[in-house]
Design an enzyme around this catalytic site. Structure first.
Site, PDB file in Angstrom:
ATOM      1  N   ASN A  16      18.427 -61.848  -5.400  1.00  0.00           N
ATOM      2  CA  ASN A  16      19.094 -61.468  -6.651  1.00  0.00           C
ATOM      3  C   ASN A  16      19.134 -62.620  -7.631  1.00  0.00           C
ATOM      4  O   ASN A  16      19.036 -63.781  -7.248  1.00  0.00           O
ATOM      5  CB  ASN A  16      20.563 -61.085  -6.383  1.00  0.00           C
ATOM      6  N   GLY A  46      19.916 -62.239   1.385  1.00  0.00           N
ATOM      7  CA  GLY A  46      18.701 -62.555   2.149  1.00  0.00           C
ATOM      8  C   GLY A  46      18.136 -63.903   1.746  1.00  0.00           C
ATOM      9  O   GLY A  46      17.886 -64.775   2.589  1.00  0.00           O
ATOM     10  N   LEU A 233      36.080 -66.052   9.449  1.00  0.00           N
ATOM     11  CA  LEU A 233      37.439 -65.916   8.926  1.00  0.00           C
ATOM     12  C   LEU A 233      37.765 -66.962   7.858  1.00  0.00           C
ATOM     13  O   LEU A 233      38.924 -67.333   7.672  1.00  0.00           O
ATOM     14  CB  LEU A 233      38.440 -66.058  10.090  1.00  0.00           C
ATOM     15  N   LYS A 236      40.125 -69.956   8.258  1.00  0.00           N
ATOM     16  CA  LYS A 236      40.729 -69.807   9.598  1.00  0.00           C
ATOM     17  C   LYS A 236      39.676 -69.929  10.702  1.00  0.00           C
ATOM     18  O   LYS A 236      39.985 -69.744  11.876  1.00  0.00           O
ATOM     19  CB  LYS A 236      41.458 -68.468   9.697  1.00  0.00           C
ATOM     20  N   THR A 260      31.171 -68.557  -2.682  1.00  0.00           N
ATOM     21  CA  THR A 260      29.943 -67.750  -2.785  1.00  0.00           C
ATOM     22  C   THR A 260      28.881 -68.325  -1.840  1.00  0.00           C
ATOM     23  O   THR A 260      28.633 -69.533  -1.851  1.00  0.00           O
ATOM     24  CB  THR A 260      29.393 -67.773  -4.233  1.00  0.00           C
ATOM     25  N   ALA A 261      28.287 -67.478  -1.033  1.00  0.00           N
ATOM     26  CA  ALA A 261      27.200 -67.846  -0.100  1.00  0.00           C
ATOM     27  C   ALA A 261      27.666 -68.664   1.109  1.00  0.00           C
ATOM     28  O   ALA A 261      26.834 -69.109   1.900  1.00  0.00           O
ATOM     29  CB  ALA A 261      26.057 -68.574  -0.806  1.00  0.00           C
ATOM     30  N   ALA A 262      28.972 -68.827   1.282  1.00  0.00           N
ATOM     31  CA  ALA A 262      29.440 -69.552   2.474  1.00  0.00           C
ATOM     32  C   ALA A 262      29.060 -68.772   3.739  1.00  0.00           C
ATOM     33  O   ALA A 262      28.599 -69.349   4.732  1.00  0.00           O
ATOM     34  CB  ALA A 262      30.951 -69.749   2.416  1.00  0.00           C
ATOM     35  N   GLY A 263      29.222 -67.451   3.683  1.00  0.00           N
ATOM     36  CA  GLY A 263      28.830 -66.617   4.832  1.00  0.00           C
ATOM     37  C   GLY A 263      27.321 -66.671   5.050  1.00  0.00           C
ATOM     38  O   GLY A 263      26.843 -66.665   6.189  1.00  0.00           O
ATOM     39  N   ASP A 264      26.575 -66.745   3.966  1.00  0.00           N
ATOM     40  CA  ASP A 264      25.115 -66.827   4.098  1.00  0.00           C
ATOM     41  C   ASP A 264      24.724 -68.147   4.754  1.00  0.00           C
ATOM     42  O   ASP A 264      23.809 -68.195   5.583  1.00  0.00           O
ATOM     43  CB  ASP A 264      24.452 -66.718   2.715  1.00  0.00           C
ATOM     44  N   GLY A 299      28.224 -72.265  -6.842  1.00  0.00           N
ATOM     45  CA  GLY A 299      26.989 -71.481  -6.842  1.00  0.00           C
ATOM     46  C   GLY A 299      26.612 -70.982  -5.460  1.00  0.00           C
ATOM     47  O   GLY A 299      27.315 -71.209  -4.469  1.00  0.00           O
ATOM     48  N   SER A 303      24.508 -74.494  -3.499  1.00  0.00           N
ATOM     49  CA  SER A 303      25.597 -75.057  -2.673  1.00  0.00           C
ATOM     50  C   SER A 303      25.157 -75.342  -1.236  1.00  0.00           C
ATOM     51  O   SER A 303      25.910 -75.934  -0.461  1.00  0.00           O
ATOM     52  CB  SER A 303      26.773 -74.069  -2.644  1.00  0.00           C
TER      53      SER A 303
HETATM   54  O1  RIB Z   1      26.682 -63.781  -0.442  1.00  0.00           O
HETATM   55  C1  RIB Z   1      26.562 -64.156  -1.772  1.00  0.00           C
HETATM   56  C2  RIB Z   1      25.517 -63.325  -2.444  1.00  0.00           C
HETATM   57  O2  RIB Z   1      25.930 -61.975  -2.471  1.00  0.00           O
HETATM   58  C3  RIB Z   1      25.249 -63.673  -3.900  1.00  0.00           C
HETATM   59  O3  RIB Z   1      24.266 -64.664  -4.040  1.00  0.00           O
HETATM   60  C4  RIB Z   1      24.900 -62.332  -4.501  1.00  0.00           C
HETATM   61  O4  RIB Z   1      23.598 -62.265  -5.009  1.00  0.00           O
HETATM   62  C5  RIB Z   1      25.152 -61.296  -3.422  1.00  0.00           C
HETATM   63  O5  RIB Z   1      24.001 -60.913  -2.790  1.00  0.00           O
END
Ligand code: RIB
Length: 313
Positions: A16, A46, A233, A236, A260-264, A299, A303
């Site tokens: 995205n 992704g 979590l 946590k 944002t994107a921490a889970g990724d 970001g 990040s």
């Molecule tokens: O996990 C964060 C992402 O979720 C963002 O980069 C956004 O594009 C969405 O896919």
């Protein structure tokens, strides 16, 4: 990186353009609020996970679709520059690259709305055409911003070749078929996604009793065939659940600027560590350390840390 042996991590998922605004607090339903400047960045769960895995030293390939536009080209270029094999990414001339609208609050929390765009072209036919690529991977890592049927087909292909599968169920659907759950080695929801997947929405109270609700949610998913559930979590830490065994891991104490994107980052790091043959415990600890760095930076892809930042040599 020296002599670490890394199996191939294949990420299947979304790409995205992220349009982000910073706000004091996330808006409530029906509320209009003012925000700071709009910024554009590269994202998509992704692409973020592929980028995270590559920066952390993984051997990474990516399957997914972009539009024939500047954002799509920039995304492919950025992933390629990071060392991701982008040769099987599809460019759809009839669609625009997916886009995400992101609000980030002062406490680092966010809310995200995604318009899938070209990610919808990551369909079953495309996945079937990449069967050999999927079967040749050591580990498949996927999320849920592409069509469900295509994702489920990818998991079937991976399973048929006895490849390990990590599914990050984000955004969480109402349900996932048991047949698909049985093909998942690691399911990595956050607590909200967990509650939605197991039909316990609204059951988190923000108290210690939540641990029980999380454990019960994970138990329900294990019953349906997932081998390991890892519930992230945030500050946590995370919980790791298998049939008859639970482990809680603490998070690193950091000042979160943007989650944002921490889970990724967590998922990409987990995949890399497992592909290197590390134990599950080591892989989870590595993922916690990597994502603790990501939340201190703004970001999505900007990040994501390098291997040397997580494990200085
Ligand atoms: O996990 C964060 C992402 O979720 C963002 O980069 C956004 O594009 C969405 O896919």
């Amino acid at each position: 990186m020296g002599d670490i042996q890394t199996g191939k991590v294949l990420v299947i998922g979304s790409m995205n353009v992220d349009m982000t605004i910073r706000v004091k607090e996330l808006p409530k339903a029906g509320e209009t609020i003012l925000a700071g400047n709009l910024s554009f960045g590269l994202g998509g769960k992704g692409a973020n996970q592929a980028m995270a895995a590559a920066r952390l030293g993984g051997r990474v390939g990516m399957l997914g679709c972009v539009g024939d536009d500047d954002f799509g080209r920039k995304q492919i270029q950025a992933l390629g520059n990071a060392g991701v094999d982008v040769s099987d990414i599809r460019t759809d001339t009839a669609a625009s690259t997916g886009s995400a609208f992101i609000c980030v609050a002062e406490n680092g929390g966010n809310c995200i709305v995604v318009s899938q765009g070209a990610n919808l072209s990551c369909d079953e036919a495309y996945i079937r055409s990449k069967r050999e690529i999927i079967r040749a991977a050591d580990l498949v890592l996927a999320q849920m911003e592409i069509p469900e049927k295509a994702l489920y087909q990818a998991i079937r292909e991976a399973r048929a070749a006895q490849r390990r599968v990590i599914l990050n169920p984000a955004p969480a659907p109402e349900d996932i078929p048991d047949e698909v759950y049985r093909g998942v080695d690691y399911l990595t929801p956050n607590e909200t996604e967990l509650m939605k997947l197991c039909g316990m929405e609204g059951e988190l109270s923000g108290t210690a009793a939540d641990k029980q609700a999380i454990q019960e949610g994970a138990r329900r998913l294990l019953e349906r065939g997932v081998r390991t559930v890892i519930v992230t979590l945030g500050e946590k830490g995370c919980g790791v659940f298998k049939k008859g065994h639970t482990d809680w891991f603490a998070a690193k104490q950091v000042q979160a600027l943007d989650t944002t994107a921490a889970g990724d980052c967590f998922n990409g790091a987990l995949a890399v560590a497992l592909s290197e043959g590390r134990t599950e415990r080591e892989a989870v600890e590595f993922a916690i350390s990597a994502s603790a760095i990501a939340v201190t930076r703004r970001g999505a892809q900007e990040s994501l840390p390098l291997r040397g930042e997580v494990e200085p040599v």
